[in-house]
Structure formats: C-alpha cells, structure tokens
Design a protein around this motif. Structure first.
Motif, mmCIF file in Angstrom:
data_model
loop_
_atom_site.group_PDB
_atom_site.id
_atom_site.type_symbol
_atom_site.label_atom_id
_atom_site.label_comp_id
_atom_site.label_asym_id
_atom_site.label_seq_id
_atom_site.Cartn_x
_atom_site.Cartn_y
_atom_site.Cartn_z
ATOM 1 N N UNK A 1 -54.417 25.896 -18.179
ATOM 2 C CA UNK A 1 -53.641 26.206 -16.990
ATOM 3 C C UNK A 1 -52.392 27.004 -17.350
ATOM 4 N N UNK A 2 -51.764 26.687 -18.483
ATOM 5 C CA UNK A 2 -50.576 27.431 -18.911
ATOM 6 C C UNK A 2 -50.927 28.882 -19.232
ATOM 7 N N UNK A 3 -52.055 29.060 -19.937
ATOM 8 C CA UNK A 3 -52.478 30.415 -20.286
ATOM 9 C C UNK A 3 -52.762 31.218 -19.022
ATOM 10 N N UNK A 4 -53.528 30.617 -18.108
ATOM 11 C CA UNK A 4 -53.864 31.332 -16.876
ATOM 12 C C UNK A 4 -52.631 31.567 -16.017
ATOM 13 N N UNK A 5 -51.660 30.648 -16.054
ATOM 14 C CA UNK A 5 -50.421 30.841 -15.312
ATOM 15 C C UNK A 5 -49.652 32.049 -15.819
ATOM 16 N N UNK A 6 -49.634 32.216 -17.147
ATOM 17 C CA UNK A 6 -48.948 33.385 -17.708
ATOM 18 C C UNK A 6 -49.711 34.665 -17.384
ATOM 19 N N UNK A 7 -51.047 34.609 -17.448
ATOM 20 C CA UNK A 7 -51.849 35.789 -17.113
ATOM 21 C C UNK A 7 -51.682 36.146 -15.643
ATOM 22 N N UNK A 8 -51.715 35.149 -14.775
ATOM 23 C CA UNK A 8 -51.544 35.422 -13.348
ATOM 24 C C UNK A 8 -50.159 35.998 -13.078
ATOM 25 N N UNK A 9 -49.137 35.493 -13.762
ATOM 26 C CA UNK A 9 -47.801 36.056 -13.612
ATOM 27 C C UNK A 9 -47.758 37.514 -14.026
ATOM 28 N N UNK A 10 -48.423 37.844 -15.139
ATOM 29 C CA UNK A 10 -48.463 39.232 -15.609
ATOM 30 C C UNK A 10 -49.184 40.132 -14.616
ATOM 31 N N UNK A 11 -50.289 39.634 -14.085
ATOM 32 C CA UNK A 11 -51.079 40.426 -13.140
ATOM 33 C C UNK A 11 -50.283 40.671 -11.864
ATOM 34 N N UNK A 12 -49.633 39.636 -11.354
ATOM 35 C CA UNK A 12 -48.844 39.809 -10.132
ATOM 36 C C UNK A 12 -47.639 40.710 -10.381
ATOM 37 N N UNK A 13 -46.960 40.526 -11.502
ATOM 38 C CA UNK A 13 -45.822 41.372 -11.863
ATOM 39 C C UNK A 13 -46.234 42.848 -11.840
ATOM 40 N N UNK A 14 -47.324 43.157 -12.532
ATOM 41 C CA UNK A 14 -47.775 44.552 -12.628
ATOM 42 C C UNK A 14 -48.282 45.063 -11.293
ATOM 43 N N UNK A 15 -49.021 44.243 -10.575
ATOM 44 C CA UNK A 15 -49.568 44.666 -9.284
ATOM 45 C C UNK A 15 -48.454 44.956 -8.289
ATOM 46 N N UNK A 16 -47.420 44.126 -8.270
ATOM 47 C CA UNK A 16 -46.291 44.359 -7.361
ATOM 48 C C UNK A 16 -45.538 45.628 -7.742
ATOM 49 N N UNK A 17 -45.421 45.903 -9.030
ATOM 50 C CA UNK A 17 -44.797 47.157 -9.460
ATOM 51 C C UNK A 17 -45.619 48.358 -8.975
ATOM 52 N N UNK A 18 -46.942 48.263 -9.122
ATOM 53 C CA UNK A 18 -47.814 49.359 -8.705
ATOM 54 C C UNK A 18 -47.738 49.593 -7.198
ATOM 55 N N UNK A 19 -47.619 48.517 -6.441
ATOM 56 C CA UNK A 19 -47.591 48.626 -4.983
ATOM 57 C C UNK A 19 -46.232 49.055 -4.444
ATOM 58 N N UNK A 20 -45.188 48.823 -5.218
ATOM 59 C CA UNK A 20 -43.824 48.987 -4.703
ATOM 60 C C UNK A 20 -43.533 50.359 -4.104
ATOM 61 N N UNK A 21 -43.908 51.486 -4.719
ATOM 62 C CA UNK A 21 -43.542 52.773 -4.114
ATOM 63 C C UNK A 21 -44.079 52.967 -2.705
ATOM 64 N N UNK A 22 -45.197 52.345 -2.391
ATOM 65 C CA UNK A 22 -45.794 52.505 -1.060
ATOM 66 C C UNK A 22 -45.331 51.406 -0.110
ATOM 67 N N UNK A 23 -45.253 50.170 -0.595
ATOM 68 C CA UNK A 23 -44.811 49.043 0.252
ATOM 69 C C UNK A 23 -43.608 48.376 -0.421
ATOM 70 N N UNK A 24 -42.425 48.949 -0.267
ATOM 71 C CA UNK A 24 -41.291 48.501 -1.086
ATOM 72 C C UNK A 24 -40.684 47.164 -0.695
ATOM 73 N N UNK A 25 -40.754 46.791 0.574
ATOM 74 C CA UNK A 25 -40.000 45.617 1.012
ATOM 75 C C UNK A 25 -40.651 44.304 0.589
ATOM 76 N N UNK A 26 -41.923 44.116 0.938
ATOM 77 C CA UNK A 26 -42.576 42.855 0.597
ATOM 78 C C UNK A 26 -42.690 42.708 -0.910
#
Length: 873
Positions: free
Chosen positions: A669-694
């Motif tokens: 669970x700890x490993x997957x928690x860190x992986x999920x955090x990395x995936x969300x971090x990167x995905x939110x960065x990728x989405x930010x220029x188009x959907x900046x507020x959320x």
C-alpha cells in the motif's frame, strides 16, 4: 516524470466533498497576479517565449471566439513558463476607430447632438471619457477565463508610446515613398461617412433587380445588364472583348448614353467575358473598382454622381434623390423611353454591407492615403517561403500566398475623428509636410493638418513590436522580439497577419514579427452553424463559466481545436467537461484519503507491482505524446490524450485496481501510495495549462507546493515496461469481456455471481483479488457448476448463472437477435455481389454496406457464443 522541483510544505489531505468553481477561481487568479507569476523579466537569463494577444476592440466583450483563442494562447504560455522560459503574454486593446466613434455618436444622438456640435477636440475628449468609463469590459472577462497575461505591460493602440510608433512608421514610409495620396475606388459607408477596409465589409445575398438596358440607336445598339441602374448616370464607356466578332465594328465609335445629352465610346478590354450575358459591360470608373481599372487603361474620365451620403449630384431630374430612390426613378424613365429590354425581380446577388451599421457599401472614387505594398508584400511572402516563419497548418500557406502575392495598395485613411490623425500638414501655397514624432509641426496662417485618421489596422499592424517599446531600443524589445507564436483565426490572415508581417519586417530590418503563425478555425454551434444574433444561437461564455466553471469552458474549447478547422460547441459538451473536472476532483480526494503522497523517492521498479509499473510506463508515454502534440499545435489531440489517460487509465483502472492493495495495507500500500502520488502530481501538471484552476487546487493540496504556475513541466523519464503493459492489457481484456457478457445476460452491474478463475500459469494469477472485486465475482461454492465458460487472454472464467436468469427467455431473445443479424448479413452480401450496383454506387455508399456486413458478422459471432454459453434448458 518530474520530481517536485519546489520545497513543499506539508501536504493537506483535506478537500471538500465537491468542487465548487465559483469559490475557487476568482481567489486563485488574484493570487497568481499578486505574486507576479505572469510578470516577465527582460533581465532574466531564461530563454524568452513571447505571445502578443490579438488586441480585442475596446468596445467589445468576451465572446466564444475570444475564449477559444485565449485558451490556446494561455495553454502555450503556461506550459513554456513551466518549462523554464521567461514567458511573456502581452495584453492590450485596439481603439476600434469606427466602432468606438459610433458608440459615442449614439450617446450624443440621445442628447439631441452630433459630433459637429462639439467640434473635433471636444468630441475626441468625450471619446476618451467613454473609454475610461465603459471601455475595456473584456479585460475583466479575461481574468474570469484565467488568462495568464502580464497586466503590467497592458497596452492600448492610442496610448502615448504606440501613438509615437504610428507616427514614426508613417514618416518612415512616407520618406521612403511607400505612402502616397491618390484618388482610387474605396469601400464607402454612407452612414459612417468613411472609407472602410475589406474586412469591415460583410457580404450577404440581397434580393435586388437585374435590368437590361439598350444603349445607342439603330445598328449602333448595345445591351448591358446592371443591378445598379442609377450608376449609368456616371457611365463613360461601354466595354467589349477585343476578340468578340459581334462588336468589333463598334469599337472606337461613340454611342448615345440614355437619359443624358452625352455620348460615350465603345472600348475593347480583355477584362470583359464575352460568354457572360450580352458580352457588353457599362463602365462607371468612379463607382466600381473593375470599371476604374478599365478607365485607367483607356484614359476614361471619372464622373462622380453621388455625394458622401449616397445622394445623386448630377444635374437633371434625379438630382437630390437617394441612390435607391434614384434606382427606381432611372428604371422608370428608361422604361418610358422603351430602353428596358428585360427586368428580373427578385434577383439574388451578393451585396457588401458595413459590418458596423449594416448600411449597403458604396464603391466610390475618393482622394485617400495609400500604402504602396509591392515590396512590403514580397518580403512578407519570402519570410514564409524561406522558412523564417512557419504557418500551421501548412496547407494554409496557399491562402497566405494567394493574398500577399496579389495584394493591392492599401487604403489607410479614414474619415473619422477618433484615431491616429494623419501627420501631414498642408500649406497656403500647396506645400505638403509629413511630420515625425520629434519634428515641429508647421505653424502660421494657412497651415492645416489633414483631417483624416489612420485605419485601425495600421496601428494594430505594428502590435508585435510597438507594444515592446519600438521605436526605442528597449530591454523588452531586445529580449522578447521576435515573438514566438501568433494564434489567430484563419479569417483574418489577409487583413491583420499579412500587415503585421509587412510592417514587422520593414520596421525591424528584416526580423520577423513572429516565428510561427498558428491558425485556428471559427467557433460554431453544435450543428456546425455560424453563431449569429439573427440565428439566435450566440452564446455568452460567461454564462457557461457561471454554470460550469471556467475550466469546463476552456477544456471544451481545447478539445475542439484542430488546426485551421472550425470548432463546433454545445452546452452538453461543456457539461461533460465539468464532469471531467469533478472526476479529477473526486479521484484525487480518494487518493489523498488512501495515502497517495509525493514525499520521498519513487520505489525501485522491482519493489512495485505490475500495476504500478504499468501506470508509470503509460504515464511517461503520455508525457511524450502530449509534448509532441503541443509542438504541432494539436490541442484537440493533446486534450483527448489527457482526458483518456486521466479518466480511463488512472481513475477507472489504476485507482480501481489499487483499491485491494490500499485496503490490504502494508508495504504494498505504501509503494502504491507513492506511485499514485507521482501519477497524480504529473497528470495535474500536464492538465494545468488547459484547466488551471481545479489542477492548482488539487496539486497544492497533494504536494504542498507553491503553485503549478511556477512548477516544473513533466519530463519523460524514459521508463518503459512493455511486459507490465501487456499484463495489464490482458487483465483489462478479461474484465472487459466478462463485463460485456454479464451485460448481455441482463445481469445488474452490482449483482454478484459465483465464478471459477483459471489463471494458473499466467501473470494474471497475481491479480485474482482485483479481478474478482472489479467484476463482483464470488468464490465458487460446493455446489458451483459453470453454466458459461469464457476463454480470454490465456485465462478461463467459469460463471455459474443458474438461478440468475430465465434461460428459456434469454435463449429466445438471443435467437431472435441472431436471426436478424443473419438476415442483415445476407442482404449486405447480396448488394455487394451485385456488379451493376457496385459499378454505379458512390464509394461512401459501398463502404457503408461493407460496414454493415462487418457488423452483422461480428454480431453473429457474439450472439452464437452467447447461445453456446447458456446452460442447457
């Protein structure tokens, strides 16, 4: 992927249960502005990235076309800023000469006054007052949309610096003999009382009349057809083609012009099409651009028959009549003389109207100021041909070349009071003096300044360099010119883009104003229809922002942005984008509640599950894919890629597959928690220029970072795991097939079914718990008996459906569907076997039948398998 480049504060796992855009967007935007995130530094050592905003009219408000282009420009600059560029997106407004003057004149009319009651100086002061009170509404609306512009550099085409730039380039062009004054045919608005540019003329089909008139007498008779019979009063010739045998004997002769005491010559000119109509054309040089050109070639006199109000000035029975009144009167008089050969009413034809007041435009010979464009236009064409400027999409280059290679001299004077007044003075003895910004204007008795102002497009043509301080050699000009990208609609490539190219290359010694021209289409309604008040389909984007949030509007527009093609948009699509924002919110909230984190390094691949390695492999491929699409201005594709990765792969698959791991706890669970955090971090960065507020709200909560605006853009780490991708693809195939089978059998999604999973010897064995959870499959009991067996992806799933369905009724339903599919297959095969039909049918019809055949065959295979899987009756 990118490790968090900022020093994070402690992440906050608390998020409201629902995302409320109205409570977030305004506060976030003001915070970004206050912190100076959008303010560019010319002293920075970072590489520059510059976009200057196409200046909206000071009279305007935000429409969907603005929102569309602003979304794309904002996405580009936000990404470049995250990539480490000194990004400048420069805002400003155009003074909109005609539109703004009309607004103030309307105010005066309500007071029972005209501008002439005030006089020029007081009227201009009144316009400035209006601008301060009412102008610039769109700037506040740009904030609502989230435009990351540098407000400290906001410009206005009539501000002091830009006015100096206008006067400087006028003087330079004048001294280089590229500006001159001459009588030419222009578009004239009898209501606005000014020349107007081609872009300010809107054409529509009007129901007019086509009248055929007999000129001359006896054997020297010619028949011409016209939709503007009143202009015959200004005819100075009849033109025929030099090779037209019917009229060769008349060329050079004089024939009598009806209703007048004048005779006019017959001239031979290749402009005339002998196959069109009678092959004869009336020539009115002062009131038609083609006729003017014929007149120039043959030395014909120019006879003006109307004043600036469209009132007839020729002495005689029509003197003082409005042009439309004169049209009827002239036709009536010709009819009385028996000179009308034919009349057609209604006659639909394209007629130009003033875009500001809808008045029918009158071609008119007028003394105006002109730019000699030949050398300027050649330079603008060469800059694209030699690759210094790229046009996206490339197929739009032809339209650009068609324009700049055939450009006529440009009329730049307007008969208005609001605008840049032409810096030319006339002396009492015929002197003409052009005054630069540092010159003293002539004084003394008899000296007067030209009363006209410059075309608004003249000042906006300087926009890429005048806004950066030209003609001074400013730090901004040195750092941020040439600009990188011009994002604009393909509809103004002729009127604005080409003029910026000409002026930029001329003023900046051959340095291009922008390196890339990214052309967009026009926003249309969901049926592809042009938005128009008359159609009742105009949408105020602020209404959608209020209802669904700015991110939803932005994402919808970006998803529709295929280079150079029009963008259909409907409210249902904005609602779907709002749902996407909610999905991101809810999934991130779940992740935070279950231990998702960005703290610490990523675990080594060997410590991860196949599911973890799969999502990280897919994440890196998505980063590379999105980068590729950005470089090619493929906003629709990058938005679709992000949508499907985030919704389908991260939220619908990875999060669901990881639930068993999170619920089990422990090291996994700890490993997957860190992986999920990395995936969300990167995905939110990728989405930010188009959907900046959320994304900003979620990312700062997840990471504790300062802001996504200044966060680092993700990089493809190169991590790939093809084996893990194949493994999860097999898992997805099993889950998808069983779900489809359950649906076909009429089982409810939440209905639990006993099942035996034969996964031995396959990588899927490690995923049995996740598969059972996703498919609502219970362990097999002592009485288990597989009534259906599904082999898929090397695994076998046995399902015990006894007691869950009415087997007889289901067999009857499937048999009926199978019979229908077999009939469809026979009909399609019969048509495709008919050689006569195939020979005559269009390709799209044949393709459609082939598609029906393929679908019928697939349905037969599916339904047969379902029947075979049913337990015996």
């Amino acid at each position: 992927m990118t490790e968090n480049a900022q020093t994070p504060s402690a992440p906050n796992s608390e998020l409201p249960t629902q995302y409320a855009p109205a409570e977030v967007e305004g506060k976030l935007y003001e915070r970004w502005v206050e912190r100076g995130y959008f303010t560019a530094d010319p002293a920075s050592e970072k590489p520059p990235y510059t976009i200057v905003i196409p200046p909206p009219n000071v009279t305007g408000s935000l429409h969907l076309g603005h929102a569309f282009q602003h979304t794309l420009m904002d996405a580009l600059t936000r990404r470049k800023r995250m990539q480490g560029y000194e990004a400048l997106w420069l805002p400003g407004m155009d003074h909109a000469g005609i539109a703004t003057q009309n607004k103030v004149e309307q105010q005066l009319a309500e007071e029972g006054k005209s501008r002439h009651d005030l006089g020029r100086e007081e009227f201009v002061e009144r316009v400035w007052q209006w601008k301060e009170e009412y102008g610039g509404k769109i700037l506040g609306q740009m904030r609502r949309l989230g435009d990351g512009v540098d407000w400290s550099r906001e410009r206005f085409t009539m501000d002091e610096g830009l006015s100096k730039a206008v006067q400087t380039i006028f003087k330079k062009l004048y001294d280089d003999e590229l500006i001159y004054r001459a009588e030419r045919i222009i578009n004239w608005c009898p209501r606005c009382l000014t020349a107007i540019s081609d872009i300010e003329v809107e054409y529509q089909e009007d129901a007019g009349e086509l009248v055929s008139i007999k000129y001359g007498e006896g054997e020297d008779t010619l028949v011409v057809a016209t939709t503007r019979a009143e202009t015959m009063l200004g005819d100075t010739a009849i033109a025929v083609h030099p090779d037209d045998e019917r009229y060769k004997h008349l060329v050079g002769k004089l024939i009598k012009l009806p209703l007048t005491d004048r005779s006019i010559p017959v001239v031979a000119d290749t402009h005339v099409d002998p196959e069109f109509g009678t092959g004869c054309v009336k020539v009115t040089p002062a009131h038609d651009p083609n006729d003017f050109a014929i007149g120039q070639r043959h030395g014909l006199p120019n006879m003006t028959i109307m004043d600036e109000h469209g009132v007839i000035t020729v002495h005689g029975p029509f003197l003082g009549l409005d042009r439309f009144e004169a049209r009827s009167a002239v036709v009536g008089a010709l009819r009385e003389q028996g000179r009308i050969v034919a009349e057609k009413r209604p006659y639909l034809h394209s007629v130009g109207h003033c875009s500001r007041c809808r008045t029918t435009v009158e071609p008119r010979l007028s003394l105006q100021w002109w730019v000699k464009v030949e050398t300027l236009a050649k330079a603008a064409g060469d800059a694209v041909r030699d690759g210094r400027v790229a046009i996206h999409p490339q197929e739009m280059e032809k339209r650009y070349f068609d324009w700049v290679d055939n450009l006529n001299d440009w009329c730049i004077s307007r008969q208005l009071w609001w605008g840049h007044r032409i810096p030319v003075w006339y002396g009492p003895d015929g002197e003409v003096v052009c005054v630069g910004p540092d010159d003293e204007a002539p004084t003394g008795e008899g000296w007067t300044q030209d009363t006209d102002v410059l075309d608004t497009w003249f000042s906006s043509g300087l926009w890429p360099f005048s806004t950066l301080g030209w003609p001074q050699k400013t730090p901004d000009l040195a750092k941020f010119y040439s600009t990188d990208v011009l994002v604009t609609g393909h509809d103004i490539i002729f009127f604005w883009v080409a003029r910026m190219m000409m002026f930029g290359l001329y003023a900046m010694d051959g340095e291009v104003p922008f390196k890339t021209i990214a052309l967009t289409g026009l926003v249309r309604d969901e049926r592809g229809k042009k938005m128009s008040k008359s159609f009742g389909n105009v949408v105020d984007p602020l209404d959608w922002m209020d209802k669904y949030g700015s991110d939803a509007v932005r994402f919808t527009l970006a998803k529709g942005a295929n280079p150079g093609t029009d963008v259909p948009i409907g409210e249902d699509w904005v609602q779907a984008s709002r749902n996407f924002a909610n999905k991101i919110w809810n999934a991130t909230r779940f992740a935070l509640m279950n231990g998702a984190t960005v703290e610490g390094p990523l675990p080594a691949p060997e410590e991860m599950s196949a599911t973890d390695r799969w999502i990280l492999s897919r994440l890196n491929k998505t980063v590379a894919q999105v980068d590729s699409y950005y470089e090619d201005f493929q906003f629709s594709k990058l938005s679709e890629a992000l949508y499907h990765f985030a919704w389908d792969e991260v939220f619908d698959w990875y999060v669901e597959l990881s639930k068993t791991t999170f619920f089990a706890g422990g090291e996994g669970a700890k490993v997957s928690g860190r992986v999920l955090g990395e995936v969300l971090d990167t995905t939110l960065r990728l989405l930010h220029p188009v959907v900046p507020f959320v994304t900003e709200t979620l990312w700062t909560t997840l990471t504790g970072g300062e802001s996504l605006v200044v966060a680092e853009w993700p990089k493809d780490s190169g991590f790939r795991d093809d084996a893990a991708e194949a493994e999860i693809e097999n898992l997805q195939a099993v889950v998808t097939e069983v779900r489809r089978f359950r649906a076909d059998q009429g089982l409810q999604p939440g209905q639990k079914v006993p099942a035996r999973l034969d996964l031995a010897g396959t990588p899927l064995a490690a995923h049995e718990a996740a598969i059972r959870q996703l498919l609502r499959l219970q362990p097999e009991g002592d009485s288990f008996s597989a009534t259906a067996t599904l082999p898929v992806a090397g695994a076998t799933v046995g399902l015990d459906l006894s007691g869950t369905i009415d087997v007889a009724a289901e067999r009857k339903r499937l048999s009926k569907d199978l019979a229908a599919a077999e009939k469809e297959k026979q009909q399609a095969e019969a048509k495709l076997a008919n050689e006569a039909f195939i020979a005559k049918a269009p390709d799209n019809v044949v393709d459609k039948i082939k598609g029906r055949l393929a679908k019928a065959e697939a349905d037969i295979a599916r339904l047969t398998a379902q029947l075979d899987a049913l337990p015996a009756a």
